[in-house]
Design a protein around this motif. Structure first.
Motif, short mmCIF file in Angstrom:
data_model
loop_
_atom_site.label_atom_id
_atom_site.label_comp_id
_atom_site.label_asym_id
_atom_site.label_seq_id
_atom_site.Cartn_x
_atom_site.Cartn_y
_atom_site.Cartn_z
N MET A 182 43.04 56.50 33.87
CA MET A 182 43.64 55.59 34.63
C MET A 182 45.10 55.54 34.11
N SER A 183 45.96 55.44 34.88
CA SER A 183 47.38 55.28 34.50
C SER A 183 47.80 54.14 33.74
N LYS A 184 47.76 52.86 34.43
CA LYS A 184 47.95 51.80 33.83
C LYS A 184 46.99 50.74 33.94
N SER A 185 46.31 50.39 32.88
CA SER A 185 45.10 49.39 32.93
C SER A 185 45.09 48.40 32.02
N ILE A 186 44.22 47.43 32.26
CA ILE A 186 44.23 46.20 31.30
C ILE A 186 42.64 45.80 31.22
N TRP A 187 42.50 44.81 30.17
CA TRP A 187 41.26 44.55 29.69
C TRP A 187 41.02 43.11 30.38
N ILE A 188 40.02 43.27 31.20
CA ILE A 188 39.55 41.72 31.67
C ILE A 188 37.90 41.50 31.28
N ALA A 189 37.63 40.31 31.60
CA ALA A 189 36.16 39.77 31.36
C ALA A 189 35.90 38.79 32.47
N PHE A 190 34.59 39.03 32.95
CA PHE A 190 34.19 38.21 34.18
C PHE A 190 33.71 37.04 33.57
N ARG A 191 33.85 35.91 34.19
CA ARG A 191 33.46 34.64 33.75
C ARG A 191 31.95 34.39 33.81
N ASN A 192 31.38 34.83 35.20
CA ASN A 192 30.01 34.92 35.29
C ASN A 192 29.31 36.25 35.38
N GLY A 193 29.69 37.26 34.96
CA GLY A 193 29.32 38.49 35.00
C GLY A 193 29.82 39.23 36.41
N GLY A 194 29.68 40.50 36.67
CA GLY A 194 30.25 40.93 37.69
C GLY A 194 29.88 42.42 37.88
N GLU A 202 45.15 48.26 36.43
CA GLU A 202 46.06 46.87 36.21
C GLU A 202 45.86 46.17 37.79
N SER A 203 46.07 46.90 38.66
CA SER A 203 45.95 46.30 39.98
C SER A 203 45.02 45.69 40.36
N TYR A 204 43.67 46.43 40.18
CA TYR A 204 42.40 45.79 40.38
C TYR A 204 41.90 44.69 39.58
N GLY A 205 42.28 44.73 38.33
CA GLY A 205 42.08 43.70 37.25
C GLY A 205 42.78 42.45 37.62
N GLN A 206 44.09 42.72 38.11
CA GLN A 206 44.99 41.62 38.59
C GLN A 206 44.42 40.64 39.46
N HIS A 207 44.15 41.63 40.47
CA HIS A 207 43.47 40.94 41.75
C HIS A 207 42.18 40.00 41.47
N LEU A 208 41.50 40.55 40.37
CA LEU A 208 40.39 39.49 39.89
C LEU A 208 40.68 38.24 39.23
N ILE A 209 41.78 38.57 38.52
CA ILE A 209 42.37 37.48 37.73
C ILE A 209 42.98 36.26 38.72
N ASP A 210 43.76 36.86 39.70
CA ASP A 210 44.31 35.89 40.50
C ASP A 210 43.32 35.18 41.48
N ASP A 211 42.16 35.96 41.85
CA ASP A 211 41.11 35.18 42.47
C ASP A 211 40.36 34.41 41.58
#
Length: 122
Positions: A1-13, A37-46
């Motif tokens: 992964m070039s640039k990544s972030i850590w996320i957590a799903f609110r209800n699992g995913g 990062e782009s995928y994680g930010q998309h999930l955060i934004d939604d």
């Protein structure tokens, strides 16, 4: 992964195979997972997920060091049990004539196969 972030799903995913690197990954509620990062930010934004902290690496306690062999033996026993269950479920799915029963058995089969894959990966 070039640039990544850590996320957590609110209800699992589920992290798609293309993002997870081979096989889709089921993630429980509030379980931190590293994603691009782009995928994680998309999930955060939604609002499906939120930014999470990287889990702290923990050292095993002295009394847990000896547990590794017991855990490996337990995993091997569980894997053998799951293999038998999977074989039985495959036969039951083939023999089922009722669509509802076949669907239920197929779901149980998929869950058992996922658990076996997790044991193998863990």
């Amino acid at each position: 992964m070039s640039k990544s972030i850590w996320i957590a799903f609110r209800n699992g995913g589920i992290i798609p195979a293309a993002v997870a690197g081979g096989k889709e990954k089921k993630v429980g509620p509030h379980e931190p997972v590293e994603v691009p990062e782009s995928y994680g930010q998309h999930l955060i934004d939604d609002r499906f997920a939120y930014k999470a902290e990287k889990p702290a690496a923990t050292k095993p306690a002295k009394d847990q060091v000896g547990r590794g062999a017991r855990q490996d033996a337990g995993k091997a026993a569980r894997a053998a049990e799951l293999t038998g269950t999977i074989d039985d479920l495959k036969k039951a799915v083939e023999a089922a004539s009722d669509l509802e029963a076949k669907t239920k058995l197929s779901a149980e089969l998929a869950a058992a196969e996922d658990e076996l894959a997790e044991i193998g990966a863990g």
